[in-house]
Scaffold this motif. Sequence first.
Motif, mmCIF file in Angstrom:
data_model
loop_
_atom_site.group_PDB
_atom_site.id
_atom_site.type_symbol
_atom_site.label_atom_id
_atom_site.label_comp_id
_atom_site.label_asym_id
_atom_site.label_seq_id
_atom_site.Cartn_x
_atom_site.Cartn_y
_atom_site.Cartn_z
ATOM 1 N N LEU A 254 1.992 1.659 2.855
ATOM 2 C CA LEU A 254 0.886 2.205 2.082
ATOM 3 C C LEU A 254 -0.096 1.103 1.699
ATOM 4 C CD1 LEU A 254 2.758 4.688 -0.287
ATOM 5 C CD2 LEU A 254 1.372 5.244 1.714
ATOM 6 N N LEU A 255 -1.363 1.479 1.570
ATOM 7 C CA LEU A 255 -2.417 0.524 1.226
ATOM 8 C C LEU A 255 -2.231 0.032 -0.212
ATOM 9 C CD1 LEU A 255 -5.149 -0.747 2.126
ATOM 10 C CD2 LEU A 255 -6.264 1.247 1.101
ATOM 11 N N PRO A 256 -2.118 -1.286 -0.425
ATOM 12 C CA PRO A 256 -1.960 -1.798 -1.796
ATOM 13 C C PRO A 256 -3.237 -1.590 -2.605
ATOM 14 C CG PRO A 256 -2.291 -3.611 -0.263
ATOM 15 C CD PRO A 256 -2.138 -2.373 0.570
ATOM 16 N N LEU B 275 -2.724 -11.126 4.611
ATOM 17 C CA LEU B 275 -2.440 -10.127 3.581
ATOM 18 C C LEU B 275 -1.730 -8.916 4.174
ATOM 19 C CD1 LEU B 275 -5.787 -10.299 1.567
ATOM 20 C CD2 LEU B 275 -3.521 -10.818 0.662
ATOM 21 N N ALA B 276 -2.156 -8.497 5.372
ATOM 22 C CA ALA B 276 -1.519 -7.358 6.032
ATOM 23 C C ALA B 276 -0.050 -7.650 6.321
ATOM 24 C CB ALA B 276 -2.263 -7.022 7.322
ATOM 25 N N ALA C 141 -8.328 -0.012 6.655
ATOM 26 C CA ALA C 141 -8.573 0.390 5.264
ATOM 27 C C ALA C 141 -8.433 -0.803 4.323
ATOM 28 C CB ALA C 141 -7.608 1.500 4.859
ATOM 29 N N LEU C 142 -7.472 -1.695 4.628
ATOM 30 C CA LEU C 142 -7.308 -2.914 3.834
ATOM 31 C C LEU C 142 -8.570 -3.772 3.926
ATOM 32 C CD1 LEU C 142 -5.574 -4.897 2.163
ATOM 33 C CD2 LEU C 142 -4.738 -5.833 4.342
ATOM 34 N N GLY C 143 -9.129 -3.866 5.130
ATOM 35 C CA GLY C 143 -10.367 -4.628 5.314
ATOM 36 C C GLY C 143 -11.504 -4.057 4.489
ATOM 37 N N ARG C 144 -11.599 -2.714 4.454
ATOM 38 C CA ARG C 144 -12.657 -2.068 3.665
ATOM 39 C C ARG C 144 -12.453 -2.320 2.170
ATOM 40 N NH1 ARG C 144 -11.827 1.975 7.684
ATOM 41 N NH2 ARG C 144 -10.464 3.183 6.303
#
Length: 720
Positions: A18-20, A41-42, A55-58
């Motif tokens: 899941l996205l942190p 980070l990923a 989504a993490l990048g965004r």
Amino acid sequence: MIVSHSKTKTKKSTSNFLLPDRKKILEFLNQSGRPQTRKELAVSFNIIDVEIRRALGRRLKAMTQDGELIRNRRGSYGLLKKMDLYKGNVIGHPDGYGFVVPEEGGKDLFLPAKQMRTVLHGDNVVARLVNTDKKGRREGALVEVLRRANHKIVGKFFRENGVSYVVPDNKRISQDILIPSLDKNKVKQGQYVVIEILHQPEKHRQPIGKITSIINESNDVNMTTDIAIRSHELPYKWPDEVIQEIDGLTENIDSDVLLDRNDYRNFAFVTIDGEDARDFDDAVFCEKYKNGWKLFVAIADVSYYVKQNSSLDDEAYLRGTSIYFPDRVIPMLPEILSNGLCSLKPNTERLSLVCELDIDSNGKVKESSFKKSIICSHARLTYSEMSEIVVNRNEKIREKYSNLLLHLDNLYELYKLLHKNRKKEGLIDFSSIESRFVFNDNGGIDSIESVKRNNAHRLIEEMMLIANIAAAKFLEKYSKYGIYRIHETPKEEKLKDLHILLSKLGLSLESTDKPTTKNYSSLIDKIRQREDEQMLETILLRSMPLAVYSDSNKGHFGLGFPAYTHFTSPIRRYPDLVVHRIISGLINKKEKLLAYDNNSMSELATHCSNTERRAEDASRDAIQRLKCIFMKDKEGKSFHGIVSSVTSFGLFILLDDLFVEGLLHISTLPTDYYHFDPIAHTLLGERNGKIFTLGEKLIVKLIRVDIDERKIDFELEHII
């Protein structure tokens, strides 16, 4: 079975990636001890899915845009505080330099004119500390512009040598705006215009804009307010969506609405306001019993009409507050609500949220509660009328309101007790003077006169204060979130300077560590009747921080209350509307339906504090320009005045009875070398030994008024 097992496995594995959220990312970067790339980070968060990595990048990009992170040249993301970076707003100076005011507090960063080329006043930036001089002054360099504050600017149009440009009216914006094309605008030299910025300033290019409108020069007063409205980008037109929403509103109250409301229509509520008031958002009623009082404070139920997330609500949030100019008001809500359905007019049924307070014979609140109600105001009284009835006991006016006398006298008796108690506990009562413009039939200014306050003003203030306290306590006790009005204790640095000055005058705050409201109140009582009373009051006032809105309760130092909020003016203040929604949600057990949480409350509090400052700045700008217009034809005349402020470059003089302030520049003082003492607030002449100080009475001559610059200049004629 195989298919079912496969689905379960897939669902389980996806849940691990899941996205942190932002908080987890910040915590990880703080613990990791170094900047991290998106890929690192990923891996650290065990994110394998391609879509979640994107989504993490965004999210990282959004956090960078919000100033929570900074991305270095290697593409790694780091924390600002770990990289000696500061996020804050730019404060421009007319001379071209500026400052960054860090959001986290602390000393400002000085920005030289070269650094200010790429930004304008109000821009939100990230800056790096590059130098600290011997006096502790910090110099900064810009790293990144996060958010531009200026999209439309008001200024004067000029054309010279074939080049068109606009000089901003806001003198904190020192860069002229180039106008490459006039399109079809028939603008004249020196006219005020509104421009839209097409290109923000860059290192080697001035800002570029286009003219969107020319400000009407109908008369000085109208033009002054129009300039202030547009200079501060105040929303003043109602969007089509809002007009559509209010189109169906009527005076009729649906009978179904009354089913879950208390019927207080027979209670003798009255409104008490100024002579020219049109929106009545509060009404009061008081009964006296053997062992105390029952006070009812009814506030218009604005939350019934302004639903959360509606277009009307969005616009109210954007405005944040009603804005009062000398000649007009920009309301937070459309007139059908502010002066109509939500105004507690006499002999008209209105929906209200009523704060009920049981107060004992000593003036202590024993119990308080909130009720959704319907009321009918029995009279619209002015402050002057109320004062004549209960203070001066004018028989003619008392006879006019004979059916209300018992309740009005109860209100006044309760006020005296509440006010007496507040004085005992430490009431900071500065003797400030308000003024207002008197306009003639042609729209010109006839005079500037003082606004006199009487005990009727104080009575309503006292009733509103006690209701606001009850609302704050209600939020603290029953709600998981809230918005509070806080006023923190004076800062240590300010107190240090204050203690030094007071000791020189043989005075003290009694407490040298953490002064209380009572310490300030006691000192104000001691300085009454002193010749330097006004000077000392000014210094005490400047030692305190501004009151702001906050999602956490930190008490209100100036009022001496451990918990305080704004509940009593939902027609004109957005925080009050939010407090009403929360209280109503708790009463109806529908609080969970509100789209609020602690994060949204924090953002809302910051936004409302900013809109309040914006409104004050716009109103102050208009008032100062009007005062310049009023004084323009008085150049060459002499006036009595008092030193209201001392600076390194001169003295500011407040004229007696005119409520106009101007500068007595240091160059116009008797010839000498003058030394400024910022702690004692004095200018000392090196040769003649003359000391100019706050509160000193002088006779000055008005030598120049510059309306565009909003400056009034004096020269010294005589020391009284």
